[in-house]
Each structure stands twice: as C-alpha cells, then as structure tokens.
Design an enzyme around this catalytic site. Structure first.
Site, mmCIF file in Angstrom:
data_model
loop_
_atom_site.group_PDB
_atom_site.id
_atom_site.type_symbol
_atom_site.label_atom_id
_atom_site.label_comp_id
_atom_site.label_asym_id
_atom_site.label_seq_id
_atom_site.Cartn_x
_atom_site.Cartn_y
_atom_site.Cartn_z
ATOM 1 N N TYR A 1 2.869 -3.618 -10.609
ATOM 2 C CA TYR A 1 3.278 -2.241 -10.303
ATOM 3 C C TYR A 1 3.410 -1.406 -11.580
ATOM 4 C CZ TYR A 1 3.556 -3.021 -5.351
ATOM 5 O OH TYR A 1 3.204 -3.270 -4.047
ATOM 6 N N GLN B 1 -0.582 7.680 3.062
ATOM 7 C CA GLN B 1 -0.316 6.245 2.912
ATOM 8 C C GLN B 1 -0.156 5.919 1.418
ATOM 9 O OE1 GLN B 1 -3.066 3.795 5.705
ATOM 10 N NE2 GLN B 1 -4.137 5.701 5.270
ATOM 11 N N ASN B 2 -0.473 6.893 0.570
ATOM 12 C CA ASN B 2 -0.495 6.643 -0.868
ATOM 13 C C ASN B 2 0.926 6.572 -1.420
ATOM 14 O OD1 ASN B 2 -3.227 6.777 -0.588
ATOM 15 N ND2 ASN B 2 -3.418 8.872 -1.337
ATOM 16 N N HIS C 1 4.386 4.953 3.150
ATOM 17 C CA HIS C 1 4.517 3.669 2.464
ATOM 18 C C HIS C 1 5.371 3.766 1.205
ATOM 19 C CE1 HIS C 1 0.522 2.452 4.572
ATOM 20 N NE2 HIS C 1 1.558 2.377 5.380
ATOM 21 N N THR D 1 -9.334 7.034 3.820
ATOM 22 C CA THR D 1 -8.613 5.815 4.180
ATOM 23 C C THR D 1 -9.553 4.841 4.878
ATOM 24 O OG1 THR D 1 -6.730 4.832 5.325
ATOM 25 C CG2 THR D 1 -7.755 6.757 6.387
ATOM 26 N N PRO E 1 -16.844 8.511 2.159
ATOM 27 C CA PRO E 1 -18.240 8.177 1.839
ATOM 28 C C PRO E 1 -18.721 6.894 2.536
ATOM 29 C CG PRO E 1 -16.825 7.885 -0.104
ATOM 30 C CD PRO E 1 -15.975 8.440 0.979
HETATM 31 C C1 BV8 Z 1 4.756 -2.927 9.774
HETATM 32 C C2 BV8 Z 1 2.239 0.120 -0.184
HETATM 33 C C3 BV8 Z 1 6.248 -3.927 11.355
HETATM 34 C C4 BV8 Z 1 2.337 -0.941 -1.189
HETATM 35 C C5 BV8 Z 1 0.797 -0.596 1.653
HETATM 36 C C6 BV8 Z 1 -0.890 -3.901 14.094
HETATM 37 C C7 BV8 Z 1 -2.154 -4.475 14.108
HETATM 38 C C8 BV8 Z 1 -2.567 -5.296 13.052
HETATM 39 C C9 BV8 Z 1 -1.709 -5.557 11.980
HETATM 40 C C10 BV8 Z 1 -0.479 -4.992 11.988
HETATM 41 C C11 BV8 Z 1 -0.050 -4.169 13.044
HETATM 42 N N1 BV8 Z 1 1.211 -3.745 12.758
HETATM 43 C C12 BV8 Z 1 1.596 -4.297 11.590
HETATM 44 C C13 BV8 Z 1 0.598 -5.060 11.095
HETATM 45 C C14 BV8 Z 1 0.629 -5.821 9.859
HETATM 46 C C15 BV8 Z 1 0.249 -4.935 8.674
HETATM 47 C C16 BV8 Z 1 -1.194 -4.533 8.727
HETATM 48 O O1 BV8 Z 1 -1.531 -3.433 9.169
HETATM 49 N N2 BV8 Z 1 -2.057 -5.416 8.240
HETATM 50 C C17 BV8 Z 1 -3.475 -5.107 8.200
HETATM 51 C C18 BV8 Z 1 -4.012 -5.405 6.800
HETATM 52 C C19 BV8 Z 1 -4.168 -5.923 9.265
HETATM 53 N N3 BV8 Z 1 1.106 -3.772 8.610
HETATM 54 C C20 BV8 Z 1 2.322 -3.887 8.048
HETATM 55 O O2 BV8 Z 1 2.766 -4.934 7.618
HETATM 56 C C21 BV8 Z 1 3.153 -2.620 7.966
HETATM 57 N N4 BV8 Z 1 4.477 -2.910 8.455
HETATM 58 O O3 BV8 Z 1 3.990 -2.589 10.617
HETATM 59 O O4 BV8 Z 1 6.025 -3.432 10.059
HETATM 60 C C22 BV8 Z 1 5.437 -5.204 11.523
HETATM 61 C C23 BV8 Z 1 5.426 -6.156 10.501
HETATM 62 C C24 BV8 Z 1 4.686 -7.367 10.686
HETATM 63 C C25 BV8 Z 1 3.962 -7.583 11.858
HETATM 64 C C26 BV8 Z 1 3.946 -6.590 12.847
HETATM 65 C C27 BV8 Z 1 4.695 -5.414 12.684
HETATM 66 C C28 BV8 Z 1 3.318 -2.188 6.522
HETATM 67 C C29 BV8 Z 1 2.016 -1.706 5.969
HETATM 68 C C30 BV8 Z 1 2.247 -1.068 4.588
HETATM 69 C C31 BV8 Z 1 1.710 -1.966 3.499
HETATM 70 N N5 BV8 Z 1 1.788 -1.281 2.204
HETATM 71 N N6 BV8 Z 1 0.954 0.057 0.502
HETATM 72 C C32 BV8 Z 1 1.401 -0.710 -2.348
HETATM 73 O O5 BV8 Z 1 0.696 0.323 -2.395
HETATM 74 O O6 BV8 Z 1 1.377 -1.583 -3.220
HETATM 75 S S1 BV8 Z 1 -0.673 -0.449 2.468
HETATM 76 C C33 BV8 Z 1 -2.034 -0.275 1.454
HETATM 77 O O7 BV8 Z 1 -3.128 -0.086 2.337
HETATM 78 C C34 BV8 Z 1 -2.147 0.971 0.618
HETATM 79 O O8 BV8 Z 1 -1.003 1.415 0.000
HETATM 80 C C35 BV8 Z 1 -2.640 2.028 1.547
HETATM 81 O O9 BV8 Z 1 -1.555 2.820 1.851
HETATM 82 C C36 BV8 Z 1 -3.062 1.258 2.746
HETATM 83 C C37 BV8 Z 1 -4.350 1.661 3.321
HETATM 84 O O10 BV8 Z 1 -5.327 1.545 2.306
HETATM 85 P P1 BV8 Z 1 -6.183 2.875 2.002
HETATM 86 O O11 BV8 Z 1 -5.266 3.922 1.543
HETATM 87 O O12 BV8 Z 1 -7.040 3.191 3.141
HETATM 88 O O13 BV8 Z 1 -7.013 2.396 0.748
HETATM 89 P P2 BV8 Z 1 -8.280 1.420 0.758
HETATM 90 O O14 BV8 Z 1 -8.501 0.997 -0.665
HETATM 91 O O15 BV8 Z 1 -8.140 0.373 1.815
HETATM 92 O O16 BV8 Z 1 -9.501 2.354 1.226
HETATM 93 C C38 BV8 Z 1 -9.888 3.453 0.434
HETATM 94 C C39 BV8 Z 1 -10.851 4.269 1.261
HETATM 95 O O17 BV8 Z 1 -11.201 5.432 0.500
HETATM 96 C C40 BV8 Z 1 -12.134 3.544 1.591
HETATM 97 O O18 BV8 Z 1 -12.448 3.747 2.959
HETATM 98 C C41 BV8 Z 1 -13.180 4.231 0.707
HETATM 99 O O19 BV8 Z 1 -14.442 4.309 1.339
HETATM 100 C C42 BV8 Z 1 -12.595 5.615 0.572
HETATM 101 N N7 BV8 Z 1 -12.969 6.328 -0.643
HETATM 102 C C43 BV8 Z 1 -13.282 5.811 -1.864
HETATM 103 N N8 BV8 Z 1 -13.540 6.829 -2.715
HETATM 104 C C44 BV8 Z 1 -13.376 7.994 -2.023
HETATM 105 C C45 BV8 Z 1 -13.014 7.677 -0.705
HETATM 106 N N9 BV8 Z 1 -12.783 8.621 0.225
HETATM 107 C C46 BV8 Z 1 -12.922 9.904 -0.136
HETATM 108 N N10 BV8 Z 1 -13.262 10.295 -1.388
HETATM 109 C C47 BV8 Z 1 -13.501 9.372 -2.343
HETATM 110 N N11 BV8 Z 1 -13.856 9.757 -3.582
#
Ligand code: BV8
Length: 247
Positions: A67, A100-101, A118, A190, A216
């Site tokens: 971090y 989400q950032n 988040h 996202t 993109p």
């Molecule tokens: C919770 C903070 C209760 C920390 C983060 C339902 C279904 C399935 C799973 C779950 C569910 N409910 C809960 C879950 C479990 C889990 C989850 O979703 N898992 C996933 C991986 C399957 N969720 C949780 O645990 C959440 N808590 O729900 O509590 C619970 C708990 C357990 C079980 C059930 C319920 C908590 C989630 C928060 C986690 N913390 N961040 C830190 O930052 O260190 S999340 C993390 O991913 C990031 O911070 C960000 O916020 C988030 C999403 O990522 P993105 O922002 O989209 O970034 P990414 O790199 O993935 O993508 C970038 C995108 O930008 C790409 O698409 C790319 O193409 C695009 N891009 C690139 N360049 C550009 C661009 N776009 C435009 N312009 C550009 N130039």
C-alpha cells in the site's frame, strides 16, 4: 464519433445520472489499474491475494509495503482529462459519482459528494477497532506497519475495503439509491468483476435506466450495455463534453 454524440445527447436529456468508475479512469494518470500486471517487486503477487484480511494477518509488513508503494504512485499522479471532464459534467447536470477507486483523483479534479465504495488508500485505521489513525500519530510512531493507538493488539492498516469485508453501509445504500433513481447510468474504466459495485448498472437498468460503458476492452457488462464506447476515458470524456456543447 457517432456513439459519443449519442452519449452526449442522452446525458443532456437525462434527469439524473449515475456514473460508476473503476481503476481504468486513473490509468491515464499513470496509476496501474488494479488487475494490470504488477510492476517491479510486486510482479510476483496477485492484487486479489494482497487486498485481503488474511494476507494482512499473514504478513502485515508485506501488505503495508504494497500500500505504501501504491500511495506513492498516487501522490505523484495528477487527475487526468477524464476526471476533469466528469467534474465539469457534474456542474452542468444532476450527477452522482460512485467510484470503486481508492485514490483521491476525482476529488482533486473538483468532484464533490463522491461515493467511495471501497474506502480511501490515504486513510489509515486500526486493524481491530477500525478507528481512524492520524497522520500525526503515524509520523511519531513509524513502523511497517505501525502499531495502533486504539488497541493493544491493533496495527495500522489502510482504510480500504478488502475482499471478504463489507462495504461501508452508508456508501453502498447511497449508491444503490442512486442506481434506482437514475435514468442514465455510465460505467467508466471498470472490469465489472467485483461485487456488489459491479451490480449497480444492472440495478439501474432494472429501474428503467439507459446504460452506457466506456472501456477500451469488453467486460461482463458490455453485452448488456445500450451503448458501448470502445475508447479510453481520457479520450472519450472530453469528447463527450465537446459533443454536449455542439448539441
Ligand atoms: C462484500 C480496495 C460481503 C482495496 C477492492 C457476489 C458475487 C461474486 C462474488 C462476490 C459477491 N459478493 C461478494 C463477493 C466477493 C467479492 C468479489 O466480488 N469477488 C470477485 C473478485 C469475484 N466481493 C467482496 O468481497 C466485497 N465485499 O461483498 O462483502 C461479502 C463478503 C464475502 C462473500 C460474500 C459477500 C468487497 C470488494 C472490495 C474489494 N476491494 N479494492 C484495494 O484497492 O487494494 S476491489 C478492486 O477491484 C479495486 O479496488 C477496484 O475497486 C475493483 C474493481 O477493479 P476495477 O476498478 O474495475 O479495476 P480493474 O483493474 O479490474 O479493471 C480496470 C478496467 O479499466 C479494465 O476493464 C480496463 O480495460 C479498463 N481500462 C484500462 N485503461 C483504461 C480503461 N478504461 C478506460 N480508460 C482507460 N485508459
């Protein structure tokens, strides 16, 4: 260009807009997106494996250093044209910005009332009580991580939501209310992989909203979008504002 004109028209006609941003909107500020291949010494770690309570429990120093590296990246970054265009758009219409950032670039670009689902990487809290730890205290009590002033077994940890942790209830409730009440929902930069944040566009659509995505790359939401703009945020958002002016 037609799609940007269509988005500008939809935004101009909208009563209430919900914007959901992800790490992609900060990419053009030089901040690695959450799932981009990590660089340097972090390349051997998957972010999802570090952003968890278990990782912090197992190796608090490693997570603290990760971090600290990310905070340094953010401190050196500036808001980009997309952050600035969004802040300008909010001055022209009724817009709720949900991010989400964990960086502060939306706020530094002038956006107000940002709903940070988040948390914030700049905040430091006690790992046991969750209470805020002041920068003054941290400066006087260095450590990797520093211990917490709020509990004798507590450690300082970033004020972000880790996987497996609940989102801040007030922020999530406000974001879901905005989704139910909007007539246009715009997802920018996202991967739409993380819930419950990624469920907001579908919730808005269930309540009649028109959904556009700027990315993109395709995402799991692209097929459900009424309009998919395959562009970077830094290009698309200023172009939408230009098109707005010429409408
Ligand atoms: C919770 C903070 C209760 C920390 C983060 C339902 C279904 C399935 C799973 C779950 C569910 N409910 C809960 C879950 C479990 C889990 C989850 O979703 N898992 C996933 C991986 C399957 N969720 C949780 O645990 C959440 N808590 O729900 O509590 C619970 C708990 C357990 C079980 C059930 C319920 C908590 C989630 C928060 C986690 N913390 N961040 C830190 O930052 O260190 S999340 C993390 O991913 C990031 O911070 C960000 O916020 C988030 C999403 O990522 P993105 O922002 O989209 O970034 P990414 O790199 O993935 O993508 C970038 C995108 O930008 C790409 O698409 C790319 O193409 C695009 N891009 C690139 N360049 C550009 C661009 N776009 C435009 N312009 C550009 N130039």
């Amino acid at each position: 260009m037609q799609t940007l004109h269509e988005l500008a028209t939809r935004l101009k006609q909208a009563r209430r807009i919900l914007v959901l941003t992800g790490a992609g909107i900060s990419a053009e500020s030089g901040i690695a997106t959450f799932r981009d291949a990590q660089t340097g010494l972090w390349s051997r770690f998957r972010p999802e494996d570090l952003a968890t309570p278990a990782a912090f429990q197992r190796d608090p120093a490693l997570v603290w250093r990760w971090y600290a590296w990310r905070r340094e990246q953010i401190a050196q970054a500036q808001p980009n044209a997309a952050h600035i265009a969004l802040a300008e758009l909010a001055r022209r219409t009724s817009l709720t910005l949900v991010t989400q950032n964990v960086d502060d670039l939306h706020q530094r670009a002038g956006s107000t009332g940002v709903i940070a689902l988040h948390g914030a990487i700049a905040r430091t809290v006690c790992s046991v009580t969750g209470r805020e730890i002041s920068p003054v205290w941290l400066a006087a009590n260095p450590g990797e991580p520093p211990r917490s002033p709020h509990h004798d077994r507590g450690l300082a940890r970033p004020g972000v939501v880790w996987f497996g942790e609940e989102l801040p209830a007030e922020a999530l409730t406000a974001a879901q209310a905005a989704a139910r009440g909007c007539d246009v929902v715009l997802a920018i930069g996202t991967s739409a992989l993380v819930y419950p944040a990624a469920g907001l566009p579908a919730l808005a659509q269930q309540h009649g909203a028109w959904f556009a995505e700027i990315n993109p790359q395709p995402t799991p939401l692209t097929s459900a979008a009424d309009l998919a703009i395959v562009q970077t945020a830094g290009y698309a958002m200023p172009a939408v504002l230009d098109a707005w002016e010429n409408r």
